[in-house]
Write a protein that holds these residues in place. Structure first.
Motif, PDB file in Angstrom:
ATOM      1  N   ARG A  45      37.012 -69.937  30.900  1.00 44.02           N
ATOM      2  CA  ARG A  45      37.922 -69.444  29.876  1.00 44.02           C
ATOM      3  C   ARG A  45      37.244 -68.704  28.727  1.00 44.02           C
ATOM      4  NH1 ARG A  45      41.632 -68.296  31.467  1.00 44.02           N
ATOM      5  NH2 ARG A  45      42.890 -68.600  29.622  1.00 44.02           N
ATOM      6  N   THR A  48      38.638 -65.222  27.560  1.00 41.12           N
ATOM      7  CA  THR A  48      39.968 -65.315  26.958  1.00 41.12           C
ATOM      8  C   THR A  48      39.914 -66.032  25.624  1.00 41.12           C
ATOM      9  OG1 THR A  48      40.979 -65.316  29.140  1.00 41.12           O
ATOM     10  CG2 THR A  48      42.348 -66.069  27.332  1.00 41.12           C
ATOM     11  N   THR A  51      38.887 -63.581  23.105  1.00 37.99           N
ATOM     12  CA  THR A  51      40.017 -62.699  22.793  1.00 37.99           C
ATOM     13  C   THR A  51      41.003 -63.399  21.871  1.00 37.99           C
ATOM     14  OG1 THR A  51      39.827 -61.560  24.923  1.00 37.99           O
ATOM     15  CG2 THR A  51      41.939 -61.383  23.773  1.00 37.99           C
ATOM     16  N   GLU A 162      46.833 -66.611  32.618  1.00 36.68           N
ATOM     17  CA  GLU A 162      45.908 -65.536  32.954  1.00 36.68           C
ATOM     18  C   GLU A 162      45.579 -65.616  34.439  1.00 36.68           C
ATOM     19  OE1 GLU A 162      41.355 -64.031  32.187  1.00 36.68           O
ATOM     20  OE2 GLU A 162      42.124 -65.751  31.070  1.00 36.68           O
ATOM     21  N   HIS A 188      43.503 -60.811  30.509  1.00 38.46           N
ATOM     22  CA  HIS A 188      42.706 -60.818  29.282  1.00 38.46           C
ATOM     23  C   HIS A 188      42.105 -59.446  28.980  1.00 38.46           C
ATOM     24  CE1 HIS A 188      39.102 -61.204  31.905  1.00 38.46           C
ATOM     25  NE2 HIS A 188      38.463 -60.681  30.885  1.00 38.46           N
ATOM     26  N   PRO A 191      44.401 -57.061  25.850  1.00 39.92           N
ATOM     27  CA  PRO A 191      44.647 -57.936  24.698  1.00 39.92           C
ATOM     28  C   PRO A 191      45.918 -57.606  23.931  1.00 39.92           C
ATOM     29  CG  PRO A 191      42.842 -56.415  24.249  1.00 39.92           C
ATOM     30  CD  PRO A 191      43.144 -56.300  25.713  1.00 39.92           C
TER      31      PRO A 191
END
Length: 231
Positions: A45, A48, A51, A162, A188, A191
């Protein structure tokens, strides 16, 4: 004694009574819309998470004209590691909490996220839960039971997935449906989509469905897909 003096004294007495009554009246503090921001912080992860760190300010920016927003950051990672932050009302504090986190390998703990939401909303209403993840390694029936409880409490889960894991998709969709929320997939690498989704849920948590519909009119796209799913 003139009528004027009597009137003046009566008015003065009325004002004194009003001031004393006002002093006894409790001040009702304004309550912010409360939102749980839950993220999977297992090993896959990190992109992400980075982000989300960049976009977290959207949660507050989108609601600045609607009133206050209080956010609790929730995440899981590693071996049964689960964290829930205090309730935060400033983007700087939320970013500070998120910047402390490094993603670690481990199994999903979505059940604990949902239980946390149930526990919090029984103390004071939580208007929405954002759940961001890419997979699910737990029993669907157990998660659906918890999602149904959130539905009874009127705490919708907005599940943002995601990737394209089919099993996770089915579970995320059911969690959203049973809780009265919505399911939307995202990438991702885009964005802007996640930014709009986060803003949409923040607006919903603060201003309700009407505010969300106004937000949708300005953004469209995935926000419209989210709005259509709400009961």
């Amino acid at each position: 004694m003139s009528d004027r003096n009597i009137t003046t004294r009566s008015s003065s007495q009325a004002i004194d009574r009003f001031i004393k009554q006002a002093d006894k009246t409790p001040v009702v503090a304004r309550r912010e819309g409360r939102l749980i921001f839950a993220l999977d912080a297992t090993a896959s992860r990190q992109p992400t998470w980075d982000t989300a760190c960049q976009l977290q300010s959207e949660l507050f920016l989108a609601t600045r004209d609607l009133g206050g927003l209080a956010i609790q950051l929730v995440y899981y990672r590693g071996f049964k590691e689960f964290h829930a932050s205090p309730w935060l009302t400033q983007t700087e504090r939320l970013l500070k909490e998120m910047n402390r986190v490094t993603c670690l390998g481990g199994h999903t703990q979505i059940a604990r996220v949902l239980k946390q939401a149930i526990r919090e909303t029984r103390e004071q209403a939580v208007k929405a839960v954002i759940l961001v993840g890419d997979c699910c390694e737990e029993k669907a029936d157990d998660l659906c039971q918890l999602a149904g409880e959130l539905g009874m409490l009127r705490t919708p889960v907005f599940a943002f997935q995601e990737g394209h894991d089919i099993d996770a998709q089915r579970v995320f969709q059911q969690i959203a449906q049973l809780s009265g929320g919505a399911y939307v997939p995202f990438d991702h690498r885009s964005p802007a989509v996640l930014k709009d989704l986060l803003g949409a849920v923040a607006v919903y948590a603060t201003g309700g469905k009407q505010a969300l519909e106004d937000f949708q009119a300005r953004h469209g796209g995935e926000v419209k897909r989210l709005t259509r799913q709400l009961k």
